[in-house]
Design an enzyme around this catalytic site. Structure first.
Site, PDB file in Angstrom:
ATOM      1  N   SER A 131       0.843  -1.191   0.000  1.00 35.51           N
ATOM      2  CA  SER A 131       0.000   0.000   0.000  1.00 35.51           C
ATOM      3  C   SER A 131       0.885   1.251   0.000  1.00 35.51           C
ATOM      4  O   SER A 131       1.743   1.396  -0.863  1.00 35.51           O
ATOM      5  CB  SER A 131      -0.937  -0.065   1.208  1.00 35.51           C
ATOM      6  N   ASP A 294      -9.043  -7.072  -3.790  1.00 35.27           N
ATOM      7  CA  ASP A 294      -8.751  -5.680  -3.398  1.00 35.27           C
ATOM      8  C   ASP A 294      -9.519  -4.712  -4.298  1.00 35.27           C
ATOM      9  O   ASP A 294      -9.266  -4.635  -5.499  1.00 35.27           O
ATOM     10  CB  ASP A 294      -7.240  -5.438  -3.514  1.00 35.27           C
ATOM     11  N   HIS A 324      -8.213  -5.294   0.346  1.00 37.73           N
ATOM     12  CA  HIS A 324      -6.900  -4.640   0.451  1.00 37.73           C
ATOM     13  C   HIS A 324      -6.131  -5.097   1.689  1.00 37.73           C
ATOM     14  O   HIS A 324      -4.917  -5.299   1.637  1.00 37.73           O
ATOM     15  CB  HIS A 324      -7.123  -3.122   0.466  1.00 37.73           C
TER      16      HIS A 324
END
Ligand code: ACO
Ligand code: HSE
Length: 350
Positions: A131, A294, A324
């Protein structure tokens, strides 16, 4: 800073595991996501409100085997878990607050470069991040190809997309519209934009999970004895309330704003002749992985990275129903990717 601001002094908090070899060739850099910290592994304790967020990854015999690797995890510049951020004191002894300069991922990597220099690490054997941590890992490999020995990018993107900026922008509005925000200068008022930060976290958390997971796990069930038709909550609302309260207890809203803006600024192609040219700078053996469910950082973004980085293998998919957050939860699958990459680079077969 890239945007023109200045930080006269910077402190980076970091945690390490294992020992640095005499030639400093065994160092691994782990970069955390938006609300993470330097405590990648180990129990909760003083200074660590939560257990390590990749607890199963680091230790003797684990993928990041501490008998072999020296693992370093800094708290990001702009954060609130020990590194300089809006809640830190500026010259004059008052918190930076709303006067904290605008940061980009590149500024944050510049600070991490200073940490590497201070530790005597010329080249990381591996840089890994998911991320927001993946954004910085990518910036490391593009800005310092000679210092990045291998690269693992998880659930991340080459540039923040319109939808990612939109969702993050709503969270920023929620925080700034809280009357206790005070333009970011709330740190010494004894109050803070807790309602706004809680709203931001609720919205973010939904985007971190998948629709099927929420449906299966909570469905339409009311929370305990509450009646949603008479002011009560559904279970899923209570779950979000819980995550909002937990974040408000451990995270500074000013840091949330600074880090979110830095994520929105992320575009690896900026001032580098565009995305494709930037990705071509990467020379490190690379694995890129996404989470199949995700919806925030969809696998198409990781496919773009895998296709654009010349030294990258084919896109990998982490199988998970968690969306995610799968990159945090599916530690065994992440460990397998780490092992594969380290084996490949150690034997020089990239
Ligand atoms: C890189 C980083 O992000 S590091 C920092 C750690 N990360 C975070 O804190 C990010 C925010 N949290 C998350 O994203 C997730 O919680 C993860 C990824 C850490 C873990 O996910 P999971 O193990 O699936 O936890 P999950 O989301 O189910 O939450 C469990 C919590 O919800 C609570 N909960 C579950 N159902 C309900 C409900 N109906 N009402 C209230 N609370 C509920 C549980 O009691 C549990 O509480 P606890 O965390 O205080 O023990
Ligand atoms: N749960 C993660 C998601 C962002 O990647 C965090 O809060 O940092």
């Amino acid at each position: 800073m890239e945007a023109g601001g200045e930080l006269p002094a910077v402190r980076l908090a970091f945690e390490t595991w294992g020992r640095l070899s005499s030639d400093a060739s065994n160092a691994v850099l782990v970069l955390h996501a938006l609300t993470g910290d330097s405590h990648v592994a180990g129990p909760a304790g003083p200074g660590h409100p939560t257990p390590g967020w990749w607890d199963g990854l680091i230790g003797p015999g684990r993928a990041l085997d501490t008998d072999r690797w020296f693992v370093v995890a800094p708290n990001v510049l702009g954060g609130c878990q020990g590194s300089t951020g809006p809640s830190s004191l500026a010259a004059g002894g008052r918190p930076w607050g709303g006067g904290f300069p605008f940061l980009t991922q590149r500024d944050q990597v510049a600070a991490e470069t200073g940490l590497a220099d201070a530790l005597g690490i010329d080249r990381w054997a591996l840089v890994v991040g998911g991320s927001m941590g993946g954004m910085r890992a990518l910036e490391w490999a593009v800005t310092h190809p000679q210092r990045t020995g291998a690269l693992l990018l998880l659930a991340t993107t080459a540039a923040a997309s319109a939808e990612q900026i939109a969702l993050s922008g709503i969270q920023l509005h929620a925080i700034r519209s809280d009357p206790h925000w005070q333009g970011g200068d709330y740190h010494d008022t004894g109050r803070g934009p807790h309602t706004g930060l809680g709203l931001a976290r609720r919205l973010a958390h939904v985007s971190y999970r998948s629709e099927p997971e929420l449906a299966v796990r909570f469905g339409r069930t009311p929370q305990a004895t509450e009646d949603p038709w008479r002011g009560g909550r559904y279970q899923v609302e209570s779950y979000l309330d819980h995550h909002a309260a937990k974040l408000v207890r451990r995270f500074d809203a000013g840091s949330y704003v600074v880090l979110s803006e830095a994520m929105n600024s992320h575009d690896v192609g900026r001032d580098r002749g565009g995305l494709r040219a930037a990705l071509r700078r990467v020379t490190a053996p690379t694995l890129v992985a996404g989470v199949d469910s995700d919806r925030l950082y969809p696998p198409s973004q990781q496919a773009e990275l895998a296709a654009g980085i010349p030294s990258a293998d084919d896109l990998r998919l982490i199988e998970s129903s968690y969306g995610h957050d799968g990159f945090l939860i599916e530690v065994e699958q992440v460990a397998a990717l780490v092992r594969e990459l380290l084996t490949t680079t150690a034997t020089g077969i990239a």
